[in-house]
Design an enzyme around this catalytic site. Sequence first.
Site, PDB file in Angstrom:
ATOM      1  N   ARG A  35       0.932  -1.305  -0.074  1.00  0.00           N
ATOM      2  CA  ARG A  35       0.025  -0.060  -0.060  1.00  0.00           C
ATOM      3  C   ARG A  35       0.942   1.337   0.230  1.00  0.00           C
ATOM      4  NH1 ARG A  35      -2.478   0.921   5.349  1.00  0.00           N
ATOM      5  NH2 ARG A  35      -0.999   2.769   5.467  1.00  0.00           N
ATOM      6  N   TYR A  45       4.261   5.917  10.520  1.00  0.00           N
ATOM      7  CA  TYR A  45       4.473   4.761  10.966  1.00  0.00           C
ATOM      8  C   TYR A  45       5.368   3.899   9.841  1.00  0.00           C
ATOM      9  CZ  TYR A  45       0.335   3.708   8.563  1.00  0.00           C
ATOM     10  OH  TYR A  45      -0.694   3.739   7.491  1.00  0.00           O
ATOM     11  N   HIS A  91      -3.765   4.487   4.674  1.00  0.00           N
ATOM     12  CA  HIS A  91      -4.974   3.457   4.708  1.00  0.00           C
ATOM     13  C   HIS A  91      -6.194   4.132   4.256  1.00  0.00           C
ATOM     14  CE1 HIS A  91      -7.333   0.235   6.410  1.00  0.00           C
ATOM     15  NE2 HIS A  91      -8.129   1.331   7.123  1.00  0.00           N
TER      16      HIS A  91
END
Length: 377
Positions: A253, A266, A257
């Site tokens: 990805r 992160y 998200h």
Amino acid sequence: MSDELVQLLTPQGERVSNHLYDPWIADLTPGQLLGLYEDLVVVRRIDTEATALQRQGELGLWPPLLGQEAAQVGSARTLRADDFVFSSYRENAVAYCRGVELIDLVRVWRGTAASGWNPYDVGMATPAVIIGAQTLHATGYAIGCAKDGVDSVAVAYFGDGATSQGDVNEAMVFAASFHAPVIFFCQNNQWAISEPVGLQSGLPLASRAPGFGIPSLRVDGNDVLAVTAAMRCALDRARTGGGPTFIEAVTYRMGPHTTSDDPSRYVDPAEREKWAAKDPIARVEAFLESEGILTDEARASVAAKADDVATHFRAGCLSLEDPEALSVFDNVYSTPHSGLARQKSQYAAYLAGFEAPADASADLDAHASIDVEGGER
């Protein structure tokens, strides 16, 4: 199940021979290969445009698929019209390949509808936001196909995080027990929101399925040819009575998200760069160029198609009108329900309380006119 990753195109676009999976794509013509490339480019443009629309306040939210185009296009383009898809919320490329209208992709995300399209028109259920629930729906549908004596197949799309949900595991139990013609297509994009896939599984996710009695395989999810071959193989097994298959498409990805997420908090930039070098579009572009299929004319045609789709996509989004307030009560029950009718009536009265009386509105208008004429405003 083997830990080996099925790959037919390297990140540099070089063709890799594989005696097990080469036969499954041997019939692809230059035109079909170019069609896959066009799909990849167009769905990335749709995704980019949707993200921009959300940043501009035109959409409430959007779940980007950047980096996962090959996994979705390669699998969706192998399906027949009578197969049925049950997806999560990120499979916008699958929806595009199934024929969902551009405007229907954004109705929910703009907040103008409770669902985007009629599932029976395109052979695809509207997205499931409850993580993993769609695997149960797909399994039940597949069992129904088997009982009806047809060779249609159900496909459940979900992410790596969903494999820890009870629904997914329960669906695999039922699928294995009833030999259901269903394909569990897991897009392992390495992140369950902000948690890495290694947190929930020290082994490849595909290794879980054999424990339920379901054959599985791992495929390079950024390789559209490998995904096509793997999906064709699984579809053939399902149509000929072989039962379910679990496919782990290993991808990444590249974006957040959803547009409410900040992956910079992160994600290690070095890791992202490593995956950027495995871009699904760049590798098939290099392959088609080496084969003499992607000419300057073909490239220009694909770019024009992407521009045209983006224009219509944006215009369709901006043309959506807010629904009538009381329509929220429509289609809740198949037959009239007195309790719902009472709620609708009460809500109508509530909304009416915000409306100014006609004579009060006239007085306010007259007062404003006098103030303006008197030079006080």
